[in-house]
Design a protein around this motif. Structure first.
Motif, PDB file in Angstrom:
ATOM      1  N   HIS A 182      47.569  26.292  53.580  1.00 54.01           N
ATOM      2  CA  HIS A 182      47.463  26.215  52.128  1.00 54.01           C
ATOM      3  C   HIS A 182      46.545  25.070  51.770  1.00 54.01           C
ATOM      4  O   HIS A 182      46.568  24.024  52.427  1.00 54.01           O
ATOM      5  N   LEU A 184      45.602  22.962  48.253  1.00 53.60           N
ATOM      6  CA  LEU A 184      45.741  22.782  46.809  1.00 53.60           C
ATOM      7  C   LEU A 184      44.473  22.161  46.233  1.00 53.60           C
ATOM      8  O   LEU A 184      43.859  21.292  46.855  1.00 53.60           O
ATOM      9  N   LEU A 212      44.312  33.553  46.354  1.00 52.67           N
ATOM     10  CA  LEU A 212      44.287  32.496  45.330  1.00 52.67           C
ATOM     11  C   LEU A 212      45.488  32.622  44.389  1.00 52.67           C
ATOM     12  O   LEU A 212      45.874  33.721  44.008  1.00 52.67           O
ATOM     13  N   ALA A 213      46.073  31.488  44.014  1.00 50.31           N
ATOM     14  CA  ALA A 213      47.102  31.502  42.965  1.00 50.31           C
ATOM     15  C   ALA A 213      46.866  30.351  42.002  1.00 50.31           C
ATOM     16  O   ALA A 213      46.384  29.288  42.393  1.00 50.31           O
ATOM     17  N   TYR A 214      47.198  30.598  40.732  1.00 45.10           N
ATOM     18  CA  TYR A 214      47.140  29.564  39.699  1.00 45.10           C
ATOM     19  C   TYR A 214      48.550  29.050  39.453  1.00 45.10           C
ATOM     20  O   TYR A 214      49.455  29.841  39.195  1.00 45.10           O
ATOM     21  N   LEU A 215      48.746  27.742  39.521  1.00 44.94           N
ATOM     22  CA  LEU A 215      50.066  27.158  39.275  1.00 44.94           C
ATOM     23  C   LEU A 215      49.974  26.219  38.076  1.00 44.94           C
ATOM     24  O   LEU A 215      49.647  25.048  38.221  1.00 44.94           O
ATOM     25  N   ARG A 224      45.936  27.222  44.287  1.00 45.83           N
ATOM     26  CA  ARG A 224      46.384  27.211  45.670  1.00 45.83           C
ATOM     27  C   ARG A 224      45.654  28.280  46.457  1.00 45.83           C
ATOM     28  O   ARG A 224      45.731  29.471  46.130  1.00 45.83           O
ATOM     29  N   THR A 226      45.423  30.196  50.031  1.00 49.41           N
ATOM     30  CA  THR A 226      46.255  30.435  51.212  1.00 49.41           C
ATOM     31  C   THR A 226      45.471  31.284  52.197  1.00 49.41           C
ATOM     32  O   THR A 226      45.060  32.396  51.873  1.00 49.41           O
TER      33      THR A 226
END
Lengths: 417, 417
Positions: A182, A184, A212-215, A224, A226
């Motif tokens: 991962h 960030l 891809l992720a939006y946090l 993020r 991964t």
């Protein structure tokens, strides 16, 4: 390459009634993630035999590792041990090693063991004991068809010690996992949808093995990345290549590409520049200072704070001019400028930072409604101020004032780079 | 009398990877609890269609109300809407009312709507829109066979507003619930097993419709009594009778029998006695002050604080004698006595409270290991000190120092009653 799947089961009526926040499952899944074990589900059920048994069975049908916390206390509402006895068709026997450990723990604490505590050393005969070196309830490890079921106390401190010392090393040994990396990329000061627009093309061109992720959270959006594969060094290269592409697109908003939070980053920036910090905080009431001092080693750059909650303290103890406050009010640019410069001088620091505002819920008026906040940064040459118009929620205002002050320090220090 | 059962489903890879703590489910279940709806399970799954669909189906098989949060953002990793379309065999259509609300929200914020935001007003044709007055993603309410499925954004602030304004009132209307009463009895300063021993007989004699749970946390154990029945006034009497029996057994450790926390209690005690408070905190670095100021209206009794992190500030700005620190060190009884008395005088308060210690992880030595902390209370007549020997964990030490200081204030003020 195996995909190792874990499920987490947290047990306790207090979780279902909403009387505590379940922080255990967050911590456990972060630890599993580090060793390449993928958490696929988290479940919380109450202190109820049927629900516990059903949840364990469901978890067994999907996962390789089932981590259970809670319900191991010395009191009658704690059902995890009898439930696991039933589930594994096991019976309770006195575990002499556990009893010896328990006795030693009590001796160390200068207390004597009562019957209730002794019973905590009774363990199902089909499990292996997991030593609890900092509490009274031992953990239990059951094996069945290559799957591991591990029960731990719900007290976070005890659970963490058990995980770190015994359970994580044992899981690594038994379940060799694929490589999951991962990365960030943390941003501050840009809304999620604008970020997504700027990154649209970049996202479309991501290779298939990178997700891809939006946090989003208050004031900050983390990205993020991964990557999954078999070669760690390859994955590291692939991820780094993508991060390098991000900087030309959104570099000014990025404050970290690692675990470092804003307060630790500022600590590092101050230390690297040989600077020290003093704080005068009014509306944030100590919250900003405790963020700064939550960082181990902060005494190297943090001098101290004053929290002059009342105006007479701002005048008599911090040295803001009476006329300034009378003419402009405590929540004003002239006052915040004096606060930042005064605390800097008074505490002999290179940098002074100040906050003053109306945290609410009461105390606002038409020209200065609740949520009107001024913050300032002073370093002897410059004084940089910022006005915020925040919410009507006291806790949010205190939090966001503090994060904005941290970001103001970051931006002000970055200018010199 | 119906037993209304709810399940909560929180969706997001960030929850499974452990990158955020799921606080939504705690808040939602506490709100449901207040209206007599019993949460029977909480589940978290990732941004993955199969897992989401399975979790919704499982929840439907057990519960009357299914609350779902997360996965409604404007980005491509948000899957809740397409999943619910599939689950309810529904199709996305532009909801003109939602679009109008979204447009108004953007105008208010001075931003223009992009395509990505516009798409947030696309809703499944079989749901009712739930207005999001503070964010961009509307909620969705599906009805099926008398059961309610409600999907909300994962951003806590938006979810809470939606729950309070629309969802909770609607649930109350549709699902008349049995009466469930909870009564908390909060203790500080007594370990769980000793408490359980003292309460053994009392617990055995509890009537069948009252259930007891122990909720331990750092330094505090809460007892929760839960009564279920049909007549609220009867249940209130039954619970009160049990609470009355508790006081002769453990009264000295009880600090609240309601939602009031220690910092709010202290605020109330100070206000009732017309007293004011000033704080000099060193090792707790602002944490104690922010607890005090987290209480709305704290300016009525809280004067302010100084955080003299370095010894020269303790001497020059707080007025601790140089000789005192040189002879005894900053972490000592003579120093903490001067700190509490000095801050009291300096800030013109009735009461001065001080903390000084070694929070760690570094900075300890054989005679004063990490976790050695002194706290003091001074009111002009008495100075009460206490030495704590805490842990090696910085955050725990800061937290427990602050809670111990709050408890010292409580005890010192209670003596006069």
């Amino acid at each position: 390459m195996n995909d190792i799947r874990a499920e987490l089961l947290t047990i306790g009526d207090e979780i279902l009634y909403g009387q505590i926040v379940d922080t255990n499952s967050q911590w456990m899944s972060a630890e599993l993630d580090k060793i390449g074990v993928r958490t696929i589900r988290k479940t919380s059920v109450g202190d109820n035999e049927a629900d516990i048994l059903q949840a364990v069975a469901e978890a067994e049908s999907r996962a390789d590792i089932i981590l259970i916390t809670g319900g191991l206390g010395p009191t009658n509402d704690d059902l995890t041990k009898p439930c696991l006895c039933k589930y594994f068709d096991s019976k309770l026997v006195m575990n002499e090693e556990a009893l010896a450990e328990l006795t030693a723990l009590f001796e160390k604490r200068g207390r004597t063991l009562n019957e209730r505590n002794r019973n905590q050393a009774l363990l199902p005969d089909k499990c292996k004991k997991v030593t609890n070196s900092v509490g009274t309830a031992p953990g239990m490890w059951f094996d069945k068809n290559g799957k591991a079921f591990i029960s731990m106390p719900g007290v976070p401190y005890e659970m963490k010690k058990m995980m770190e010392d015994i359970i994580i090393p044992e899981i690594r040994k038994r379940f060799p996992a694929p490589v999951i990396l991962h990365q960030l990329v943390k941003t501050v000061g840009i809304p999620e949808s604008i970020l997504a627009d700027r990154l649209e093309d970049w996202e479309k061109n991501l290779p298939n093995h990178i997700k891809l992720a939006y946090l989003p959270s208050l004031n900050q959006v983390k990205l993020r990345l991964t990557a999954t594969g078999s070669e760690k060094s390859e994955l590291e290269k692939d991820i780094q290549a993508q991060v390098d592409l991000l900087f030309p697109l959104i570099g000014e908003y990025i404050f970290a590409t690692d675990d470092e939070n804003l307060e630790a980053l500022i600590g590092r920036m101050l230390k690297e520049r040989n600077l020290t910090l003093a704080i005068a905080e009014s509306c944030s009431g100590g919250f900003l200072s405790q963020l700064i001092t939550s960082v181990a080693g902060s005494s190297a750059y943090y001098r101290g704070s004053i929290i002059p909650y009342h105006n007479d303290l701002k005048i008599n103890n911090l040295g803001v001019k009476k006329e300034t406050i009378e003419a402009n009010g405590a929540v004003s640019e002239p006052t915040i400028i004096e606060m930042a410069n005064q605390v800097r001088k008074m505490f002999g620091a290179s940098i002074g930072v100040a906050t003053s505002g109306i945290a609410g819920p009461a105390g606002g008026y038409p020209e200065k409604p609740v949520g009107t906040i001024w913050i300032a940064f002073a370093d002897g040459e410059r004084t940089i101020t910022k006005k915020l118009q925040l919410t009507t929620d006291r806790h949010q205002n205190i939090y966001m004032t503090s994060v904005n002050a941290l970001n103001l320090i970051r931006q002000s220090l970055s200018v010199n780079d």
